[in-house]
Write a protein that holds these residues in place. Sequence first.
Motif, short mmCIF file in Angstrom:
data_model
loop_
_atom_site.label_atom_id
_atom_site.label_comp_id
_atom_site.label_asym_id
_atom_site.label_seq_id
_atom_site.Cartn_x
_atom_site.Cartn_y
_atom_site.Cartn_z
N ASN A 1 0.83 -1.20 0.00
CA ASN A 1 0.00 0.00 0.00
C ASN A 1 0.86 1.25 0.00
O ASN A 1 0.59 2.21 0.73
CB ASN A 1 -0.92 0.04 1.22
CG ASN A 1 -1.87 -1.14 1.21
OD1 ASN A 1 -2.36 -1.54 0.14
ND2 ASN A 1 -2.09 -1.73 2.37
N PRO B 1 -5.65 -10.96 6.34
CA PRO B 1 -4.58 -10.23 5.67
C PRO B 1 -5.04 -9.70 4.33
O PRO B 1 -5.99 -10.20 3.74
CB PRO B 1 -3.51 -11.31 5.48
CG PRO B 1 -4.29 -12.57 5.37
CD PRO B 1 -5.46 -12.41 6.28
N GLN B 2 -4.35 -8.66 3.88
CA GLN B 2 -4.64 -8.14 2.55
C GLN B 2 -4.01 -9.04 1.50
O GLN B 2 -4.49 -9.13 0.39
CB GLN B 2 -4.05 -6.73 2.40
CG GLN B 2 -4.65 -5.77 3.37
CD GLN B 2 -3.91 -4.45 3.31
OE1 GLN B 2 -2.69 -4.41 3.25
NE2 GLN B 2 -4.67 -3.37 3.31
N ASN C 1 -0.17 -10.14 9.77
CA ASN C 1 -1.29 -9.22 9.92
C ASN C 1 -1.71 -8.71 8.54
O ASN C 1 -2.78 -9.03 8.04
CB ASN C 1 -0.86 -8.08 10.83
CG ASN C 1 -2.03 -7.21 11.22
OD1 ASN C 1 -3.18 -7.65 11.16
ND2 ASN C 1 -1.75 -5.98 11.60
N ASP C 2 -0.84 -7.91 7.91
CA ASP C 2 -1.14 -7.44 6.55
C ASP C 2 -0.81 -8.51 5.52
O ASP C 2 -1.52 -8.66 4.53
CB ASP C 2 -0.32 -6.18 6.26
CG ASP C 2 -0.66 -5.07 7.23
OD1 ASP C 2 -1.86 -4.93 7.54
OD2 ASP C 2 0.26 -4.39 7.72
N HIS D 1 -2.22 -9.84 16.83
CA HIS D 1 -2.54 -8.75 15.91
C HIS D 1 -3.93 -8.17 16.12
O HIS D 1 -4.18 -7.04 15.73
CB HIS D 1 -2.42 -9.24 14.47
CG HIS D 1 -1.02 -9.56 14.08
ND1 HIS D 1 -0.02 -8.63 14.04
CD2 HIS D 1 -0.43 -10.73 13.75
CE1 HIS D 1 1.12 -9.20 13.68
NE2 HIS D 1 0.89 -10.50 13.50
N VAL E 1 3.49 -6.10 10.47
CA VAL E 1 3.04 -6.42 9.12
C VAL E 1 2.88 -7.92 8.94
O VAL E 1 1.89 -8.41 8.43
CB VAL E 1 4.04 -5.87 8.07
CG1 VAL E 1 3.67 -6.34 6.67
CG2 VAL E 1 4.09 -4.35 8.15
#
Lengths: 315, 292, 611, 480
Positions: free
Chosen positions: C82, C183-184, C100-101, C130, C97
């Motif tokens: 991002n 997560p993304q 999590n992401d 997270h 991160v």
Amino acid sequence: MYTYVAKRLLIAIPTLLIISLFVFMLQKLLPGDPILAMAGEERDPVLIAQLREQYRLNDPVVYQYLYWLGDVLRGDLGTSLRTNQPVTELILQKLPVTIQLAVMAMIFAVLIGIPAGIIAAVRKNTLLDYLANLVALSGLSIPNFWLGIMLILLVSVYLGWLPASGYYPFFADPLRSLETMIMPAFVLSTPLAAMLMRHTRSSMLGVLRADYIRTARAKGLSERTVVMEHGLRNGLLPVITLSALLFGDLLAGAVLTEQVFTIPGFGKLIVDAVFNRDYAVVQGVVLCTAVAFILMNLIADILYVLLNPRMRATL
Amino acid sequence: MTTLANAAIAPAREETPGRRAWRKFKANKAALAGLCIIVFFALLALAAPILPIADPTATSWSAIRQPPSAAHWLGTDEIGRDLLSRLIWGSQASLAAGIVSVAIAVVIGVPIGLVSGYFGGWIDMLISRVTEAFLAMPFLITAIALAAFLGPSLSNAMIAIGLSAMPIFVRLTRGQVLAVKTEDYVEGARSIGLGNLMILKRYIAPNVFPPILVQATLTVATAIIAEASLSFLGLGQQPPDPSWGSMLNVAKNFMSQAPWMAIWPGAAIFLVVIGFNLVGDGLGDALDPREP
Amino acid sequence: MPEQPRPHPAAEPVLSVRDLAVSFRTADAWRPVVNNVSFDIGPRETVAIVGESGSGKSVTSLAIMRLLAKGSARIEGEVLLNGRNLLALSEERMRDVRGNDIAMIFQEPMTSLNPTFTIGRQIAETLLRHRRMSATQAKAESIELLEKVRIPNARGRIKDYPHQFSGGMRQRVMIAMALASKPQLLIADEPTTALDVTIQGQILDLIKTLQEEEDMSVLFITHDMGVVAEIAERTLVMYRGDVVESGPTEDIFHRGRQPYTRALIEAVPRLGSMSGHDWPLRFPIVDIETGQVSAPTEVAGTLDAAGTPILSVRNLVTRFDIRSGFFQRKTEAVHAVENVSFDLAQGETLALVGESGCGKSTTGRSIMRLVEPCGGEVQLDGYDVLKLGPGDLRRMRRSVQMIFQDPFASLNPRMSVGQAISEPFLAHRLGTRSQARERTADLLERVGLSAEMMRRYPHEFSGGQRQRISIARALALEPKVIVADESVSALDVSIKAQVCNLLLDLQESLGISFLFISHDMAVVERVSHRVAVMYLGEIVEIGPRAAVFGNPQHAYTKKLIAAVPVPDPARRGIKRNLAVDELKNPIRPRGYQPPKRRYREVAPGHFVQEG
Amino acid sequence: AELRIGLQDDPDVLDPHQSRTIAGRIVYAGLCDKLVDITPELEIVPQLATDWTWSEDASQLVMNLRQDVVFHDGTPFNAQAVVANIERAMTMPESRRRSELASVDTIEATGDYQVTFTMTGPDASLLAQLTDRAGMMLSPTAFADTGANFGSNPVCSGPFRFVERVQQDRIVLEKFDDYWNAENIFIDRVTYLPIPDATVRLANLRSGDINMLERLAASDAQTVKNDANLTYAETVGLGYQALYVNVDNGPRADSPMGNDKRVRQAFSLAIDREAISQIVFEGTQPAGNQPFPPSSPWYNAELPVPERDVAAARALLDEAGLDRVAVELQVGNIPVQMQMAQVIQAMVTEAGFDLRLRATEYATLLSEQTAGNFQLSRSDWSGRIDPDGNLHQFVTCEGGINDVHYCNPEVDALLNEARTFTDTPARKERYDAATRILQDDMPIIYLGHQSYIWAMDDDVTGFLPSPDGLIRLTGVRVAD
Ligand SMILES: Nc1ncnc2c1ncn2[C@@H]1O[C@H](COP(=O)(O)OP(=O)(O)OP(=O)(O)O)[C@@H](O)[C@H]1O
Ligand SMILES: Nc1ncnc2c1ncn2[C@@H]1O[C@H](COP(=O)(O)OP(=O)(O)OP(=O)(O)O)[C@@H](O)[C@H]1O
Ligand SMILES: [Mg+2]
Ligand SMILES: [Mg+2]
């Protein structure tokens, strides 16, 4: 679980029989006549003959063993040749001392050895690793008596912080008891700490390479959690078995430390008994430590299995 | 079609396993330092007769428990013998005690552990029970009994120490074998028609030894110190011939008057132990082809 | 590398990798392993990285996560999540991160879970870390996640440990863990390579479904073009650390420009591609420099069906006792192989297929007496195998050899490959050491390696090379029969093709018979003369290859065929809707009498179990 | 006030009739009174007996007893009690006092507070025996009750009574208020703590954990003397240090040392006794050449401790026709013993002896010595108050501990005769004559004499060192 324990105890029976044989053979292996050692400076022949009869030394060896075994099975470990005290009583008197010393030493060893091992593994081949190794190995090679006497001279005589030696029953005065036990337990722990450190290091080095450690990192866990939780639980498994072995050694092997700090435990008792050829005591105490040793191993194995879910099915 | 297959491999390094291990070992500074320590003491032990040092048993009534000086670099002991000379001569008995006892423990213990773990069944049952019984006996008691049984001499003391230290190797080896024997390559070895002996020798043994190496290097220390206990009981090196352990034993009584008497042999044991452990670590890495 | 048009020009990419380069520290220098890798992943997009083993796929993904050891790896370039450069974050921030992401699933489901923690705890850990949940919330959420990945009875199973799950289920647990923090981006590093086809199908379905439900982007790493075709919108092809080609999957498949890409695609076995061929067919080989495809040739004329079979198995039964209780009485038994009969002719390949745990390996091991069968009869090259004494048994093993499933595990890590290959030769006293060396060199050449590699150790080879080494070792005794136990299953496509071709070459030149154990139907179709399908220890269908594939009779055979991924991007998004069932165990109480089975002959030589 | 005493060993069973350790005797000094006691000058003085008379030929002894004594359990002390005690010591199977009382034929109560010992023959040494464990009086009620187990809860009539004992840890005694001499007891409680390590024992004294210790290591003597806070006390004991030469005990006696007294004399001449005293014992343990220390009235002053004379030793060997003599010495593995043995080794090497040392622990040493499996054996004798106890049983043909199997009728005659006299000059004459012969035959090579060394902090006053090594507590004070 219960069947596992029961089974292990059943297996311990042949082991104990072998030990009883070893212990009994000790009497035959060691040179020197126990009766002479007991008879006193004058060595009165009437007394000697009487003692030989009393301790069945004129019977064939096999009978002596069977008599002894029979007595042991009836819970009678005999009486000390030296003090006429029943061996069972002697053991009960010293067991708490020995256990307290061994447990405290083990705690010290674990508190020193395992963290040092972890640090050395995590920082393999760095200055910290070498330092941890150096300290641990010095613990292994500095003789206990030297460290003990140095500590007494420093801490008790010059600084006056702790009593120089002696023993205080734990339940009579816990604080004082701990106070007198700190130095001997520490001294006793140093070689164990070294062994634990070396084995922890080696085991952790293997574990830290494992895939699940990478998984744990990928979850964003802190390095601490990764090493101390995911790594340690697995890395400690082999160390548990070793600890039990070492603990077993502690029960009877604290001779020099007990001597230096004048602690009335098993180690000194056994060695004195060996020197005085006080066989009833030697046999009784060694048998007792052997049982304790087997129990420790059993506990370690159960712990191992509990901590190792893959083995839990065997319980 | 070989073009693809060769794609992802490292540049070829063609050398024998022995030379490869030595090269890796040489590159490991810590291990090399350890080796230097051991070689140094070994040379001292061997060269003791030709070194320009005093007779280790020559006493001097006028120089009792003297601190280090120009005449006696490390000082003198309780009957005026030169400590430097005794330290050097003592390295013979102590190194021998350390190395030979551990060698005995390993050479006997490891094969027994291999057999016990590999074959299982009643052999394993028998070996395990006896080993356990041995382990349950206090180390020193076993050593004393054995040494007394064998008769007093340095070599018998080494045998006694070795035998008393053996059970732990049996146990360690057995545990490792249980893990290794389920590996595919062991079955692979059977499938090409190898006998049990060959499998044990070439497939199991080399893969069980890392923790044994660790234990062996640690046991060197135990053995050196145990020799002292036995010689104290009259079962090891006989006076007036020196060993580090017995020097320490005597020094114990003069801790406040002559601390140096304890420091030198203590330091020597420490160095040798460090040396063996460093070499052990280095050897473990060097012999493991998976370590770069 | 030409700039590729983005499929979703409107959306900002979730992850954008720019000029990523990774090098590892070697004794004297930094060795580059990944060079100038750039790509974007848009929201909800699935991007695949393909490439052979060792091409740098895993390193790329680990570099994104910054999971490479700091001292020994150097990462250059930019990784923008991002718009935020991950490579510039502090370790502390980076931990926020990770998991999590971006979450990650690894290749080895068997070893990637901590064996000493319950799976509940391992999932909850991410939640606690997270999403700052309480322990009870985390527990409830974990159950939900396990249900989401279709673990039956999730509530009851969160207290279980990894070893109590099958490989496929463990991989699903890994996925649940990865999804925990919504997560993304999900990075899946070869999540199905180690699994068998039916499970692979389930996992791929699951990832597709979850991606829709959770709105994530996926970076999918694989070497299997069939999988790529099924799952990825865009594909990057990596070769020796470089991205050689990238673009929409359709383009890559149909209009791939690089010879290497073509080689990968050609190597994918396609189910049904064998109709019209009577004999096993080699895989086509693409020259990577020129892009030329060599026409695959059939392996004809090896089969001697008329003579006495070289291997004849009758009513083979192998059971493993399960002991329990205080006295370790045998209470149950695993009926691993139950009443199995078949013949293998000289020069023939019989494939044994079936899902994990159905008894394929045990059949092979029983024939070689690596396990002791309980009953039946095995005639091999004139030996009555089950009646041999230890000495004869060892001699018998000259006639039959085994290639193991896992080439790495089946080579002694402390023995150089030269030693490993000459071992059987020397053990059977077939010649002197120097003869053994010559022979080893010869064997290495024959399996496409070079004689200089003799002094290297197994870990210094790639997976495909290791498998060749295993083959060379099996050949050392000039066996008449080779049991190839899943010997190509773990290999990546291009290497799988090479190894299969090698086996076929050897069959052609030496007339070796193969018992080819595999769960990979596409490969089986390509290399075998006849096929036997096993299910719960029994053979449920056996017959000529064309008959079994062309006209499958047993329900289980049909299911196996359906699970094979189809390397056609057009079929992306189609789910198989395979039942998510657990593997069945052939465990029976003691004294259990297996039912008498009858077989129906559908066509000449094509039998199917009734009932 | 409490007195804490550090002992070198843990006493064995606390039954005076069974015990055999020095540490035990030290405890009895607080616990049990004896019929007679000795002064530091070795004079025999009354304790529970008030006075005594010998018959003319030293074969009967009549003793009168104190009348104000009770045992710790309240049992009164009287003639019956003495009879019961002596009979117990003479007849109990476990008794180790039998040989000390061997010459007693009967003992009778010839009054409420009078006993008469009748002997099998003359034995003037009996009185001396009664100054130690053989003369200790235990409560007859108690031992009737506990029999051979008396030691687990000993009841005597001494200044302190038994409170508790923890093996290898401590023995606690408490002041006995009904003690006949209670006004001279200034301590309320005594704790004996076995602390085997000499260095640690001293450290405990210096850190204040104990007030007093016995058997200070000779090497620490100077340290203690130099320490203003500590008091040093020393006295020469009754015993001796010696090398026993196997002259006729089994095949191992067949050696140059065993066969030829010139070789033994040479060996003795090669030793510098004074140097040993200085090197090994920092001068605390005097050199000697006889069973009695030079300070003793029984010492034969005509045969002073010889100087080392290597030339003379060499000459003797030459006379015996020997060049170098190989001989083995077995020695206890106690460091000090080892040190001494190595010093001797160095000394005799110069005179032509190749001395091999064999270190064994005490139990082995003892049985080897009895069995005759030795050439030279090094051991100590703790000593007896009567000279007979240091000589008779070692060198008479039938002597109970004559391990060297020395036999010389002349010596036997002299030593037996000496027993019949109660007056000193006549006895001494016999002992001097015997010593002369033994100095020539030399079956036992005497080297020196043990000293007892005590150290205490300056809170402790009034302690009188005594050659029997005991810590008598009468008159001792501890500042609070
Ligand atoms: N920690 C490391 N140290 C040194 N080299 C490494 C390390 N990890 C990987 N490599 C090397 O980097 C290269 C790329 O490895 P990578 O694991 O990315 O391959 P891959 O494409 O994932 O292959 P596979 O399909 O076998 O997983 C290989 O040559 C490998 O040997
Ligand atoms: N030594 C053994 N002891 C007990 N059970 C066993 C043993 N070996 C195999 N089994 C069991 O026998 C059954 C068949 O196993 P086998 O290894 O033959 O399966 P497979 O078809 O080769 O599976 P995969 O594809 O996973 O290799 C399984 O249920 C397995 O758990
Ligand atoms: Mg990878
Ligand atoms: Mg299999």
